[in-house]
Design an enzyme around this catalytic site. Sequence first.
Site, PDB file in Angstrom:
ATOM      1  N   ASP A  10       0.993  -1.012   0.074  1.00  0.00           N
ATOM      2  CA  ASP A  10       0.057   0.048  -0.155  1.00  0.00           C
ATOM      3  C   ASP A  10       0.794   1.462  -0.016  1.00  0.00           C
ATOM      4  O   ASP A  10       2.067   1.166   0.293  1.00  0.00           O
ATOM      5  CB  ASP A  10      -0.671  -0.004   1.425  1.00  0.00           C
ATOM      6  N   ASP A  12      -0.165   5.343   0.808  1.00  0.00           N
ATOM      7  CA  ASP A  12      -0.449   6.277   1.895  1.00  0.00           C
ATOM      8  C   ASP A  12      -0.566   5.687   3.319  1.00  0.00           C
ATOM      9  O   ASP A  12      -1.332   4.745   3.330  1.00  0.00           O
ATOM     10  CB  ASP A  12      -1.637   7.355   1.670  1.00  0.00           C
TER      11      ASP A  12
END
Lengths: 256, 256
Positions: A10, A12
Site C-alpha cells: 500500500d 499512503d
Amino acid sequence: MKTYKGYLIDLDGTMYNGTEKIEEACEFVRTLKDRGVPYLFVTNNSSRTPKQVADKLVSFDIPATEEQVFTTSMATAQHIAQQKKDASVYVIGEEGIRQAIEENGLTFGGENADFVVVGIDRSITYEKFAVGCLAIRNGARFISTNGDIAIPTERGLLPGNGSLTSVLTVSTGVQPVFIGKPESIIMEQAMRVLGTDVSETLMVGDNYATDIMAGINAGMDTLLVHTGVTKREHMTDDMEKPTHAIDSLTEWIPYI
Amino acid sequence: MKTYKGYLIDLDGTMYNGTEKIEEACEFVRTLKDRGVPYLFVTNNSSRTPKQVADKLVSFDIPATEEQVFTTSMATAQHIAQQKKDASVYVIGEEGIRQAIEENGLTFGGENADFVVVGIDRSITYEKFAVGCLAIRNGARFISTNGDIAIPTERGLLPGNGSLTSVLTVSTGVQPVFIGKPESIIMEQAMRVLGTDVSETLMVGDNYATDIMAGINAGMDTLLVHTGVTKREHMTDDMEKPTHAIDSLTEWIPYI
C-alpha cells in the site's frame, strides 16, 4: 517464518504519510529490490497515472518504476477488458482511469455504453451523473473503482469515490461492482501482474479496513504496519487478525 | 362525506403531467376558489421560486397566486428559522432554496455554518460537496429539502435530490433531516400557512409514495387521484389506504 516470493504494498500510511517521508519504508523497499523480490505498489487512488505515483515514491527515495505501480484504474480497466474486449465505457473520473481505459483497448461511450465506471472526479457535474444514470438504466454494467467514503487532505476529510458513486446507486437502485481494496478483485489482478501465487504473496498495509481486508478477502497472508490509519489499540478481539503485525517496516527486513 | 376546510395539492401528476394540461384539475381548483375554500400547492421541487411555480400553474389555466404555493424550500427555511432565528446556512441548491433562506432572515455560511442544506443543484461541483462535508464534520445540522431519488424528464429519469444528498450522507456517516414529502414536516408547515387544522385539511396527490404517505405521516385525510404515478393496480393489500381514491378530480367536485 515463511519467506514470501512477492509483495503487494500500500502507499499512503505505509510508504509515506501524506507529504511526510517514512524512513523505514525506503530501507524496506530497497532491501526487496536488492534481494530481487518482486513488489508492486497497489493503490485505490484512481486519479493518478502509474508514472505520477512512481514519481511521488521516488521523491521519497523509494525505488519505484511505472511498471511497479498498480492502481485501481488499471485493475478496473483490466476487469472490464476481461469481460468484453472492445467494450464501450462511460467514464466519470480523472486522468488515471481515462488513461487505463485507453491502454486496455476500450472505447469511451455515453448513454448507450456497455459499462459505466465511476472514479474520483474533482470536476464532477450534474450532467456526468445524469449520463451515468441514463446509461445504467439502459443496461450498462456499473463499476466503481473504489468505495472509499472520504479522502484525508490538509483541509480535512473530503468526499471519497464511494460517496460520489452513491449518487448513481441511490438514483438507479443498482449496486456497482467495487474493484479497489477491500475487494479481492484488485488483489487478484495485481498478483497476475506480479506473477506470484496467492500462497506466496504478502499484502502490506497500514489500513485494516482496506489493505488487510483486501488481503484476507483474496485469501492472502497480510502484514499490518502501524505507521498509518490502524493503531494497535484499534484492533479488537472480534476482528479477523492480520497474519503479521509490526510497528515499523524495519522489523520485517530479517524475513525478506 | 366530510367537507374539508382546506386543501394541500400536489403539482406534477395532479395539476399537470410534465407539459401536458389536466383539464379536470382546472375545474377542480376553480371550484375551490369560487367556494372560498383555501388551498395551497405543495411541491418537493426546491429549485423554483413560488412565483415561477404560480406562473406555470396559470399557464395551465389553474388559478394560483405566489401566496398559494408552498415549496419544500420554504418549508426548509422556516424549519431552520424555527430552530435558530439568525442561523447561518451552507446551501447546495438553486434559486428557490436560496431565495427562501434570504426571505426567512437566515444568512449564508461556509465550513462553519450552523446548518447545511442540500437541494437539487444542476450546477453541483466537487467543491460544494467538499464544503458541505467539512461543515457537517464541524457540527453543522444536516438538512435535505427532499429525498426524491429521480426526476422524470424528457431524457428519462435523472438524479433527484435524494441521490445528491447521499454524497454527504455516505462521506460523513451523518443522516440528514428530510423536509419534503413523504415527511410530515412540509405538511405541518403548509397547514400553518393555510391556517387549517389537521383534522379539516385534505392532502390531494397522484403519488402514493410521496403525496399520500406525507398526508398519512402527518395524520391527515388523503385523496389519491390516479392521473399520474400511482395507478389503481399499484395499490396492494399491504399498503395503508388513502382516505379516498378517485380516477379524476371531477369526481370530487360534489364534495367541495
